[in-house]
Design a protein around this motif. Structure first.
Motif, mmCIF file in Angstrom:
data_model
loop_
_atom_site.group_PDB
_atom_site.id
_atom_site.type_symbol
_atom_site.label_atom_id
_atom_site.label_comp_id
_atom_site.label_asym_id
_atom_site.label_seq_id
_atom_site.Cartn_x
_atom_site.Cartn_y
_atom_site.Cartn_z
ATOM 1 N N UNK A 1 10.517 39.823 -50.535
ATOM 2 C CA UNK A 1 10.639 40.523 -49.177
ATOM 3 C C UNK A 1 11.147 39.616 -48.012
ATOM 4 N N UNK A 2 10.485 38.226 -47.965
ATOM 5 C CA UNK A 2 11.076 37.345 -47.022
ATOM 6 C C UNK A 2 12.524 36.981 -47.262
ATOM 7 N N UNK A 3 12.796 36.705 -48.441
ATOM 8 C CA UNK A 3 14.242 36.271 -48.779
ATOM 9 C C UNK A 3 15.367 37.472 -48.536
ATOM 10 N N UNK A 4 14.807 38.848 -48.561
ATOM 11 C CA UNK A 4 15.664 39.899 -48.433
ATOM 12 C C UNK A 4 15.453 40.288 -46.813
ATOM 13 N N UNK A 5 14.622 39.921 -46.007
ATOM 14 C CA UNK A 5 14.666 40.282 -44.681
ATOM 15 C C UNK A 5 14.113 38.919 -43.574
ATOM 16 N N UNK A 6 14.913 37.709 -43.877
ATOM 17 C CA UNK A 6 14.295 36.551 -43.262
ATOM 18 C C UNK A 6 14.316 36.651 -41.761
ATOM 19 N N UNK A 7 13.396 36.792 -41.180
ATOM 20 C CA UNK A 7 13.308 36.639 -39.379
ATOM 21 C C UNK A 7 13.702 35.425 -38.745
ATOM 22 N N UNK B 1 17.425 31.653 -57.763
ATOM 23 C CA UNK B 1 18.296 32.492 -56.936
ATOM 24 C C UNK B 1 19.595 31.976 -56.520
ATOM 25 N N UNK B 2 19.970 30.576 -56.772
ATOM 26 C CA UNK B 2 21.300 30.104 -56.529
ATOM 27 C C UNK B 2 21.532 30.030 -55.099
ATOM 28 N N UNK B 3 20.408 29.768 -54.397
ATOM 29 C CA UNK B 3 20.523 29.596 -52.886
ATOM 30 C C UNK B 3 21.074 28.204 -52.738
ATOM 31 N N UNK B 4 22.030 27.949 -51.681
ATOM 32 C CA UNK B 4 22.835 27.079 -51.353
ATOM 33 C C UNK B 4 21.742 25.899 -50.521
ATOM 34 N N UNK B 5 21.960 24.721 -50.376
ATOM 35 C CA UNK B 5 21.077 23.936 -49.502
ATOM 36 C C UNK B 5 20.880 24.552 -48.064
ATOM 37 N N UNK B 6 21.777 24.952 -47.469
ATOM 38 C CA UNK B 6 21.877 25.313 -46.000
ATOM 39 C C UNK B 6 20.928 26.699 -45.958
ATOM 40 N N UNK B 7 20.971 27.835 -47.093
ATOM 41 C CA UNK B 7 20.056 28.844 -47.031
ATOM 42 C C UNK B 7 18.729 28.471 -47.306
ATOM 43 N N UNK B 8 18.332 27.370 -48.319
ATOM 44 C CA UNK B 8 16.933 27.137 -48.447
ATOM 45 C C UNK B 8 16.419 26.446 -47.429
ATOM 46 N N UNK C 1 8.254 29.193 -43.169
ATOM 47 C CA UNK C 1 7.254 28.263 -43.598
ATOM 48 C C UNK C 1 5.997 28.458 -42.985
ATOM 49 N N UNK C 2 4.794 28.360 -43.876
ATOM 50 C CA UNK C 2 4.656 28.178 -45.278
ATOM 51 C C UNK C 2 5.253 29.239 -45.997
ATOM 52 N N UNK C 3 6.059 29.164 -47.150
ATOM 53 C CA UNK C 3 6.346 30.438 -47.760
ATOM 54 C C UNK C 3 5.355 30.775 -48.769
ATOM 55 N N UNK C 4 5.259 32.353 -48.844
ATOM 56 C CA UNK C 4 4.073 32.954 -49.472
ATOM 57 C C UNK C 4 4.293 32.482 -51.356
ATOM 58 N N UNK C 5 3.165 32.511 -51.744
ATOM 59 C CA UNK C 5 3.166 32.110 -53.141
ATOM 60 C C UNK C 5 3.356 33.370 -53.975
ATOM 61 N N UNK C 6 3.110 34.435 -53.451
ATOM 62 C CA UNK C 6 3.287 35.692 -54.227
ATOM 63 C C UNK C 6 4.716 36.136 -54.309
ATOM 64 N N UNK D 1 9.691 21.410 -57.634
ATOM 65 C CA UNK D 1 9.634 21.945 -56.369
ATOM 66 C C UNK D 1 9.928 23.314 -56.047
ATOM 67 N N UNK D 2 9.490 23.828 -55.090
ATOM 68 C CA UNK D 2 9.788 25.304 -54.647
ATOM 69 C C UNK D 2 11.306 25.453 -54.083
ATOM 70 N N UNK D 3 11.783 24.341 -53.823
ATOM 71 C CA UNK D 3 13.176 24.160 -53.360
ATOM 72 C C UNK D 3 13.951 24.178 -54.404
ATOM 73 N N UNK D 4 13.687 23.480 -55.457
ATOM 74 C CA UNK D 4 14.556 23.390 -56.741
ATOM 75 C C UNK D 4 14.470 24.604 -57.403
ATOM 76 N N UNK D 5 13.082 25.316 -57.518
ATOM 77 C CA UNK D 5 12.873 26.684 -58.135
ATOM 78 C C UNK D 5 14.017 27.809 -57.588
ATOM 79 N N UNK D 6 14.095 27.794 -56.106
ATOM 80 C CA UNK D 6 14.700 28.765 -55.316
ATOM 81 C C UNK D 6 16.261 28.456 -55.644
ATOM 82 N N UNK D 7 16.542 27.164 -55.755
ATOM 83 C CA UNK D 7 18.147 26.934 -56.064
ATOM 84 C C UNK D 7 18.550 27.362 -57.396
#
Length: 398
Positions: free
Chosen positions: A317-323, A291-298, A306-311, A282-288
Protein backbone atom coordinates in the motif's frame (compact mmCIF):
# COMPACT_ATOMS: atom_id res chain seq x y z
CA UNK A 1 6.60 62.86 -29.08
CA UNK A 2 5.46 61.38 -32.39
CA UNK A 3 1.74 60.84 -32.98
CA UNK A 4 0.06 58.97 -35.81
CA UNK A 5 -3.67 58.94 -36.51
CA UNK A 6 -3.54 56.47 -39.37
CA UNK A 7 -1.34 53.71 -37.94
CA UNK A 8 -1.62 50.13 -39.11
CA UNK A 9 -3.02 47.49 -36.79
CA UNK A 10 -0.88 47.16 -33.69
CA UNK A 11 0.33 43.91 -32.13
CA UNK A 12 2.15 44.22 -28.81
CA UNK A 13 4.32 41.22 -27.98
CA UNK A 14 6.56 39.16 -30.25
CA UNK A 15 5.96 35.68 -28.89
CA UNK A 16 4.03 32.93 -30.71
CA UNK A 17 0.61 34.46 -29.95
CA UNK A 18 1.64 37.91 -31.16
CA UNK A 19 3.32 36.60 -34.29
CA UNK A 20 0.25 34.51 -35.11
CA UNK A 21 -2.04 37.51 -34.59
CA UNK A 22 0.19 39.52 -36.95
CA UNK A 23 0.08 36.66 -39.46
CA UNK A 24 -3.74 36.64 -39.37
CA UNK A 25 -3.98 40.41 -39.83
CA UNK A 26 -1.46 40.50 -42.68
CA UNK A 27 -3.16 37.56 -44.37
CA UNK A 28 -6.38 39.57 -44.34
CA UNK A 29 -4.65 42.51 -45.99
CA UNK A 30 -4.29 44.65 -42.86
CA UNK A 31 -0.85 46.30 -42.39
CA UNK A 32 0.73 45.51 -39.00
CA UNK A 33 3.20 47.18 -36.69
CA UNK A 34 4.50 44.67 -34.15
CA UNK A 35 6.07 46.14 -30.99
CA UNK A 36 8.35 44.02 -28.79
CA UNK A 37 9.96 45.23 -25.55
CA UNK A 38 13.05 43.03 -25.91
CA UNK A 39 15.82 43.43 -28.49
CA UNK A 40 14.46 40.46 -30.47
CA UNK A 41 11.24 38.49 -30.79
CA UNK A 42 10.43 34.93 -29.78
CA UNK A 43 12.90 34.67 -26.90
CA UNK A 44 10.87 32.30 -24.72
CA UNK A 45 9.89 30.35 -27.84
CA UNK A 46 13.57 29.85 -28.68
CA UNK A 47 14.38 28.83 -25.11
CA UNK A 48 11.57 26.26 -25.16
CA UNK A 49 13.00 24.83 -28.35
CA UNK A 50 16.52 24.31 -27.06
CA UNK A 51 15.71 20.82 -25.78
CA UNK A 52 13.26 19.96 -28.56
CA UNK A 53 10.33 22.16 -29.54
CA UNK A 54 7.10 20.40 -28.55
CA UNK A 55 4.64 21.97 -31.00
CA UNK A 56 1.43 20.13 -30.14
CA UNK A 57 -0.02 16.74 -29.15
CA UNK A 58 -1.34 14.17 -31.60
CA UNK A 59 -4.40 12.78 -29.82
CA UNK A 60 -8.19 12.80 -30.22
CA UNK A 61 -9.71 16.26 -29.79
CA UNK A 62 -11.73 15.35 -26.67
CA UNK A 63 -8.77 14.30 -24.51
CA UNK A 64 -6.70 17.12 -25.99
CA UNK A 65 -9.30 19.70 -24.98
CA UNK A 66 -9.68 18.19 -21.51
CA UNK A 67 -6.07 19.14 -20.74
CA UNK A 68 -7.18 22.77 -20.43
CA UNK A 69 -9.30 22.10 -17.35
CA UNK A 70 -11.56 25.00 -16.41
CA UNK A 71 -10.77 26.88 -19.63
CA UNK A 72 -11.94 24.00 -21.83
CA UNK A 73 -15.26 25.52 -22.91
CA UNK A 74 -13.82 28.99 -23.57
CA UNK A 75 -10.94 27.66 -25.67
CA UNK A 76 -12.95 25.05 -27.56
CA UNK A 77 -13.78 27.16 -30.67
CA UNK A 78 -10.22 28.45 -30.98
CA UNK A 79 -8.64 25.02 -30.62
CA UNK A 80 -11.18 23.54 -33.03
CA UNK A 81 -10.14 26.14 -35.62
CA UNK A 82 -6.41 25.69 -35.00
CA UNK A 83 -6.25 22.05 -33.92
CA UNK A 84 -3.19 19.86 -33.39
CA UNK A 85 -3.50 18.71 -37.01
CA UNK A 86 -3.62 22.33 -38.16
CA UNK A 87 -0.50 23.13 -36.12
CA UNK A 88 1.39 20.40 -37.97
CA UNK A 89 0.12 21.65 -41.35
CA UNK A 90 1.16 25.20 -40.40
CA UNK A 91 4.69 24.13 -39.43
CA UNK A 92 5.10 22.08 -42.58
CA UNK A 93 3.84 25.03 -44.62
CA UNK A 94 6.86 26.89 -43.25
CA UNK A 95 9.13 24.13 -44.50
CA UNK A 96 9.47 22.37 -41.15
CA UNK A 97 8.56 18.68 -41.31
CA UNK A 98 7.20 17.18 -38.08
CA UNK A 99 6.97 13.83 -36.36
CA UNK A 100 5.04 12.42 -33.40
CA UNK A 101 6.87 10.61 -30.63
CA UNK A 102 5.61 7.53 -28.82
CA UNK A 103 3.60 9.65 -26.36
CA UNK A 104 1.94 11.67 -29.14
CA UNK A 105 4.09 14.74 -28.64
CA UNK A 106 4.74 16.44 -31.97
CA UNK A 107 8.13 17.98 -32.78
CA UNK A 108 9.73 19.57 -35.82
CA UNK A 109 12.20 17.14 -37.36
CA UNK A 110 14.94 19.70 -36.75
CA UNK A 111 14.09 19.51 -33.00
CA UNK A 112 14.78 23.24 -32.68
CA UNK A 113 12.70 26.40 -32.64
CA UNK A 114 15.17 28.57 -34.54
CA UNK A 115 14.56 27.23 -38.09
CA UNK A 116 10.79 27.52 -37.62
CA UNK A 117 10.99 31.05 -36.19
CA UNK A 118 13.38 32.15 -38.93
CA UNK A 119 11.06 30.84 -41.67
CA UNK A 120 8.04 32.42 -39.99
CA UNK A 121 9.68 35.83 -39.70
CA UNK A 122 10.75 35.69 -43.34
CA UNK A 123 7.14 34.97 -44.29
CA UNK A 124 5.82 37.84 -42.15
CA UNK A 125 8.39 40.30 -43.42
CA UNK A 126 7.55 39.26 -46.98
CA UNK A 127 3.94 40.19 -46.18
CA UNK A 128 5.07 43.63 -45.01
CA UNK A 129 5.36 43.28 -41.22
CA UNK A 130 6.79 46.41 -39.57
CA UNK A 131 8.72 45.03 -36.59
CA UNK A 132 9.91 47.35 -33.81
CA UNK A 133 12.05 46.09 -30.94
CA UNK A 134 12.90 47.75 -27.62
CA UNK A 135 9.44 49.27 -27.68
CA UNK A 136 7.96 48.91 -24.19
CA UNK A 137 4.25 49.53 -23.84
CA UNK A 138 3.45 52.05 -21.09
CA UNK A 139 -0.35 52.15 -21.30
CA UNK A 140 -3.01 54.32 -22.88
CA UNK A 141 -3.66 58.04 -23.03
CA UNK A 142 -7.25 58.23 -24.21
CA UNK A 143 -7.33 56.43 -27.57
CA UNK A 144 -3.54 56.56 -27.97
CA UNK A 145 -1.29 53.58 -27.21
CA UNK A 146 1.94 54.75 -25.62
CA UNK A 147 5.47 53.34 -25.73
CA UNK A 148 8.94 54.05 -24.48
CA UNK A 149 11.29 53.53 -27.44
CA UNK A 150 15.00 54.06 -28.13
CA UNK A 151 13.99 57.22 -30.00
CA UNK A 152 11.86 58.52 -27.15
CA UNK A 153 8.15 58.31 -26.25
CA UNK A 154 5.82 57.21 -29.03
CA UNK A 155 2.02 57.40 -29.32
CA UNK A 156 0.02 55.39 -31.84
CA UNK A 157 -3.69 55.39 -32.62
CA UNK A 158 -4.23 52.09 -34.41
CA UNK A 159 -7.60 50.93 -35.71
CA UNK A 160 -7.20 47.73 -33.65
CA UNK A 161 -4.69 46.43 -31.13
CA UNK A 162 -3.82 42.86 -30.16
CA UNK A 163 -2.13 42.46 -26.77
CA UNK A 164 0.01 39.31 -26.60
CA UNK A 165 2.10 40.15 -23.56
CA UNK A 166 2.75 36.72 -22.08
CA UNK A 167 2.45 35.55 -18.51
CA UNK A 168 4.73 36.25 -15.56
CA UNK A 169 7.46 33.61 -15.67
CA UNK A 170 10.93 33.86 -17.18
CA UNK A 171 10.95 37.63 -16.83
CA UNK A 172 14.41 37.89 -18.37
CA UNK A 173 12.93 36.60 -21.63
CA UNK A 174 10.16 39.21 -21.62
CA UNK A 175 7.24 37.65 -19.72
CA UNK A 176 7.32 39.80 -16.59
CA UNK A 177 3.58 40.40 -16.09
CA UNK A 178 4.15 44.14 -15.62
CA UNK A 179 1.29 44.83 -18.02
CA UNK A 180 -1.22 43.71 -15.36
CA UNK A 181 -0.85 47.03 -13.57
CA UNK A 182 -1.59 48.93 -16.78
CA UNK A 183 -4.84 47.03 -17.27
CA UNK A 184 -5.76 47.43 -13.61
CA UNK A 185 -5.35 51.18 -14.08
CA UNK A 186 -8.10 50.98 -16.70
CA UNK A 187 -10.41 49.16 -14.30
CA UNK A 188 -9.75 45.75 -15.91
CA UNK A 189 -9.37 43.16 -13.18
CA UNK A 190 -6.54 40.68 -13.71
CA UNK A 191 -6.47 37.35 -11.88
CA UNK A 192 -3.29 37.11 -9.76
CA UNK A 193 -0.45 35.23 -11.41
CA UNK A 194 0.54 31.86 -9.97
CA UNK A 195 3.17 29.30 -10.99
CA UNK A 196 2.14 26.50 -13.34
CA UNK A 197 4.23 23.63 -14.71
CA UNK A 198 6.67 24.24 -11.89
CA UNK A 199 9.01 22.14 -9.82
CA UNK A 200 8.07 21.09 -6.30
CA UNK A 201 10.03 22.12 -3.21
CA UNK A 202 11.06 19.17 -1.03
CA UNK A 203 13.52 19.26 1.85
CA UNK A 204 15.56 16.08 1.38
CA UNK A 205 17.81 14.48 3.94
CA UNK A 206 21.50 14.14 3.11
CA UNK A 207 20.85 10.52 2.11
CA UNK A 208 19.14 11.70 -1.09
CA UNK A 209 22.16 13.66 -2.35
CA UNK A 210 23.61 10.76 -4.39
CA UNK A 211 20.35 10.63 -6.35
CA UNK A 212 20.13 14.29 -7.37
CA UNK A 213 19.58 14.35 -11.13
CA UNK A 214 18.23 10.80 -11.20
CA UNK A 215 14.93 10.17 -13.00
CA UNK A 216 11.93 8.38 -11.55
CA UNK A 217 10.59 6.50 -14.55
CA UNK A 218 7.34 4.62 -15.07
CA UNK A 219 5.56 6.18 -12.08
CA UNK A 220 2.09 7.56 -11.50
CA UNK A 221 1.50 10.71 -9.47
CA UNK A 222 -1.59 12.08 -7.73
CA UNK A 223 -2.49 15.32 -5.96
CA UNK A 224 -6.06 16.14 -5.00
CA UNK A 225 -8.32 15.07 -7.87
CA UNK A 226 -5.51 15.15 -10.43
CA UNK A 227 -3.45 12.19 -11.64
CA UNK A 228 -0.59 11.81 -14.10
CA UNK A 229 1.63 9.13 -15.64
CA UNK A 230 5.14 10.10 -16.61
CA UNK A 231 8.55 10.84 -15.21
CA UNK A 232 9.99 13.11 -12.56
CA UNK A 233 13.55 14.02 -11.69
CA UNK A 234 14.98 14.23 -8.17
CA UNK A 235 16.82 17.54 -7.79
CA UNK A 236 18.64 19.22 -4.92
CA UNK A 237 15.59 21.39 -4.33
CA UNK A 238 12.88 18.77 -4.78
CA UNK A 239 11.14 17.23 -7.77
CA UNK A 240 10.53 18.42 -11.31
CA UNK A 241 9.50 17.01 -14.67
CA UNK A 242 6.68 16.39 -17.08
CA UNK A 243 4.93 13.80 -14.91
CA UNK A 244 4.63 16.34 -12.11
CA UNK A 245 3.53 19.40 -14.07
CA UNK A 246 -0.12 18.39 -14.72
CA UNK A 247 -0.63 18.36 -10.95
CA UNK A 248 0.34 22.04 -10.57
CA UNK A 249 -3.22 23.33 -9.93
CA UNK A 250 -3.73 20.96 -6.98
CA UNK A 251 -0.20 21.28 -5.59
CA UNK A 252 -0.53 25.06 -5.76
CA UNK A 253 -3.52 24.75 -3.42
CA UNK A 254 -1.53 22.69 -0.94
CA UNK A 255 -2.71 19.20 -1.91
CA UNK A 256 -0.57 16.28 -0.76
CA UNK A 257 1.53 14.44 -3.34
CA UNK A 258 1.40 10.66 -3.60
CA UNK A 259 3.53 8.62 -5.98
CA UNK A 260 2.76 5.11 -7.18
CA UNK A 261 6.15 3.52 -7.75
CA UNK A 262 4.66 0.44 -9.47
CA UNK A 263 1.55 1.60 -11.34
CA UNK A 264 1.37 -1.47 -13.57
CA UNK A 265 0.97 -3.84 -10.62
CA UNK A 266 -2.01 -4.09 -8.28
CA UNK A 267 -1.59 -3.86 -4.52
CA UNK A 268 -2.37 -7.57 -4.33
CA UNK A 269 0.31 -8.48 -6.84
CA UNK A 270 2.81 -6.31 -4.99
CA UNK A 271 1.96 -7.89 -1.65
CA UNK A 272 2.39 -11.36 -3.14
CA UNK A 273 5.82 -10.46 -4.48
CA UNK A 274 6.88 -8.71 -1.29
CA UNK A 275 5.82 -11.76 0.71
CA UNK A 276 8.42 -13.98 -0.95
CA UNK A 277 11.16 -15.14 1.43
CA UNK A 278 14.16 -12.81 1.27
CA UNK A 279 16.56 -14.80 3.44
CA UNK A 280 19.60 -12.72 4.34
CA UNK A 281 18.98 -10.11 1.64
CA UNK A 282 18.62 -6.50 2.68
CA UNK A 283 15.19 -5.01 2.23
CA UNK A 284 16.62 -2.70 -0.45
CA UNK A 285 17.90 -5.67 -2.45
CA UNK A 286 14.60 -7.46 -1.96
CA UNK A 287 12.72 -4.44 -3.36
CA UNK A 288 15.11 -4.29 -6.29
CA UNK A 289 14.69 -7.95 -7.16
CA UNK A 290 10.97 -8.52 -6.64
CA UNK A 291 9.65 -5.09 -7.69
CA UNK A 292 12.43 -4.00 -10.09
CA UNK A 293 12.59 -0.62 -8.35
CA UNK A 294 15.44 1.62 -9.48
CA UNK A 295 17.98 2.96 -6.96
CA UNK A 296 16.26 6.35 -7.09
CA UNK A 297 12.83 4.85 -6.45
CA UNK A 298 14.15 2.76 -3.56
CA UNK A 299 15.84 5.83 -2.08
CA UNK A 300 12.62 7.82 -2.36
CA UNK A 301 10.69 5.04 -0.65
CA UNK A 302 13.15 4.90 2.22
CA UNK A 303 13.24 8.70 2.46
CA UNK A 304 9.50 9.18 2.70
CA UNK A 305 8.29 6.01 4.47
CA UNK A 306 11.07 4.94 6.82
CA UNK A 307 10.79 2.73 8.78
CA UNK A 308 9.13 0.59 6.16
CA UNK A 309 6.36 -1.71 7.42
CA UNK A 310 7.21 -5.41 7.69
CA UNK A 311 3.76 -6.54 6.64
CA UNK A 312 3.72 -7.15 2.83
CA UNK A 313 0.20 -5.77 2.41
CA UNK A 314 1.02 -2.55 4.25
CA UNK A 315 4.31 -2.18 2.39
CA UNK A 316 2.49 -2.74 -0.92
CA UNK A 317 0.00 0.00 0.00
CA UNK A 318 2.92 2.34 0.72
CA UNK A 319 4.56 1.58 -2.62
CA UNK A 320 1.24 2.27 -4.39
CA UNK A 321 0.68 5.63 -2.68
CA UNK A 322 3.95 6.94 -1.28
CA UNK A 323 3.34 10.28 0.45
CA UNK A 324 6.01 12.85 -0.45
CA UNK A 325 6.04 15.81 1.98
CA UNK A 326 6.57 19.08 0.15
CA UNK A 327 6.61 22.84 0.64
CA UNK A 328 4.71 23.83 -2.47
CA UNK A 329 5.69 24.88 -5.96
CA UNK A 330 8.87 26.69 -6.83
CA UNK A 331 9.02 30.43 -7.43
CA UNK A 332 6.86 31.77 -10.21
CA UNK A 333 9.76 33.09 -12.28
CA UNK A 334 11.19 29.55 -12.33
CA UNK A 335 7.93 28.08 -13.63
CA UNK A 336 7.52 27.11 -17.27
CA UNK A 337 4.21 28.99 -17.41
CA UNK A 338 1.73 30.79 -15.17
CA UNK A 339 -1.92 30.68 -14.26
CA UNK A 340 -3.77 33.96 -13.86
CA UNK A 341 -4.11 36.93 -16.19
CA UNK A 342 -7.04 38.47 -18.03
CA UNK A 343 -10.20 36.48 -17.16
CA UNK A 344 -12.40 35.27 -20.01
CA UNK A 345 -15.24 37.23 -18.36
CA UNK A 346 -13.37 40.45 -19.28
CA UNK A 347 -13.32 39.38 -22.96
CA UNK A 348 -16.06 38.84 -25.50
CA UNK A 349 -16.28 35.84 -27.84
CA UNK A 350 -13.72 37.47 -30.16
CA UNK A 351 -11.21 37.88 -27.27
CA UNK A 352 -11.80 41.64 -27.34
CA UNK A 353 -11.63 43.52 -24.05
CA UNK A 354 -15.15 44.55 -23.11
CA UNK A 355 -13.76 47.66 -21.43
CA UNK A 356 -11.72 48.73 -24.49
CA UNK A 357 -13.42 47.99 -27.82
CA UNK A 358 -10.88 47.34 -30.55
CA UNK A 359 -8.31 45.87 -28.15
CA UNK A 360 -7.90 42.08 -28.15
CA UNK A 361 -5.92 39.68 -25.95
CA UNK A 362 -4.11 36.49 -26.93
CA UNK A 363 -1.79 33.87 -25.54
CA UNK A 364 -0.63 33.24 -22.01
CA UNK A 365 -1.76 36.65 -20.74
CA UNK A 366 -5.31 35.22 -20.68
CA UNK A 367 -6.26 33.28 -17.55
CA UNK A 368 -5.90 29.67 -18.67
CA UNK A 369 -3.31 27.01 -17.98
CA UNK A 370 -2.36 23.63 -19.37
CA UNK A 371 0.38 21.07 -18.80
CA UNK A 372 3.46 20.84 -20.95
CA UNK A 373 3.36 18.42 -23.84
CA UNK A 374 2.28 20.69 -26.71
CA UNK A 375 -0.82 22.13 -25.07
CA UNK A 376 0.73 25.48 -24.11
CA UNK A 377 2.07 26.38 -27.53
CA UNK A 378 -1.04 25.19 -29.37
CA UNK A 379 -3.33 27.41 -27.30
CA UNK A 380 -1.00 30.40 -27.69
CA UNK A 381 -1.07 29.98 -31.47
CA UNK A 382 -4.82 29.32 -31.55
CA UNK A 383 -5.76 32.37 -29.46
CA UNK A 384 -3.36 34.53 -31.47
CA UNK A 385 -4.99 33.43 -34.71
CA UNK A 386 -8.49 33.94 -33.28
CA UNK A 387 -7.76 37.44 -31.96
CA UNK A 388 -5.93 38.43 -35.14
CA UNK A 389 -8.74 37.29 -37.43
CA UNK A 390 -11.40 39.10 -35.41
CA UNK A 391 -9.24 42.22 -35.20
CA UNK A 392 -8.83 42.11 -39.00
CA UNK A 393 -12.58 41.96 -39.50
CA UNK A 394 -13.06 44.99 -37.28
CA UNK A 395 -10.22 46.91 -38.98
CA UNK A 396 -11.77 46.18 -42.40
CA UNK A 397 -15.24 47.12 -41.23
CA UNK A 398 -16.56 43.60 -41.73
Amino acid sequence: MATSSDSPALVIGGGPAGLMAADALLSAGVPVLLAEAKPSVGRKFLMAGKSGLNLTRAQPFGPFLAAYGGAESALRPMLAEFSPETVQDWAEGLGQTTFAGSTGRVFPTAMKASPLLRAWLERLEGMGLDRRTRWRWTGWEGDAVCFDTPEGPERLTPPVTVLALGGASWARLGSDGAWAGLLAGEGIEVAPFQPANAGLCVDWSEHMAPHFGAPLKGIALAAGPLTSRGEAVISARGLEGGGLYPLSPALREGAALHIDLAPDLSAGELAQRLGRPRGKQSLSNHLRKVLKLSPAARALLMECARPLPDDPARLAATVKALPVPHKGLRLMDEAISTAGGVPFAALDEALMLRARPGTYCAGEMIDWEAPTGGYLLTACLATGLWAGRHAARRALGA
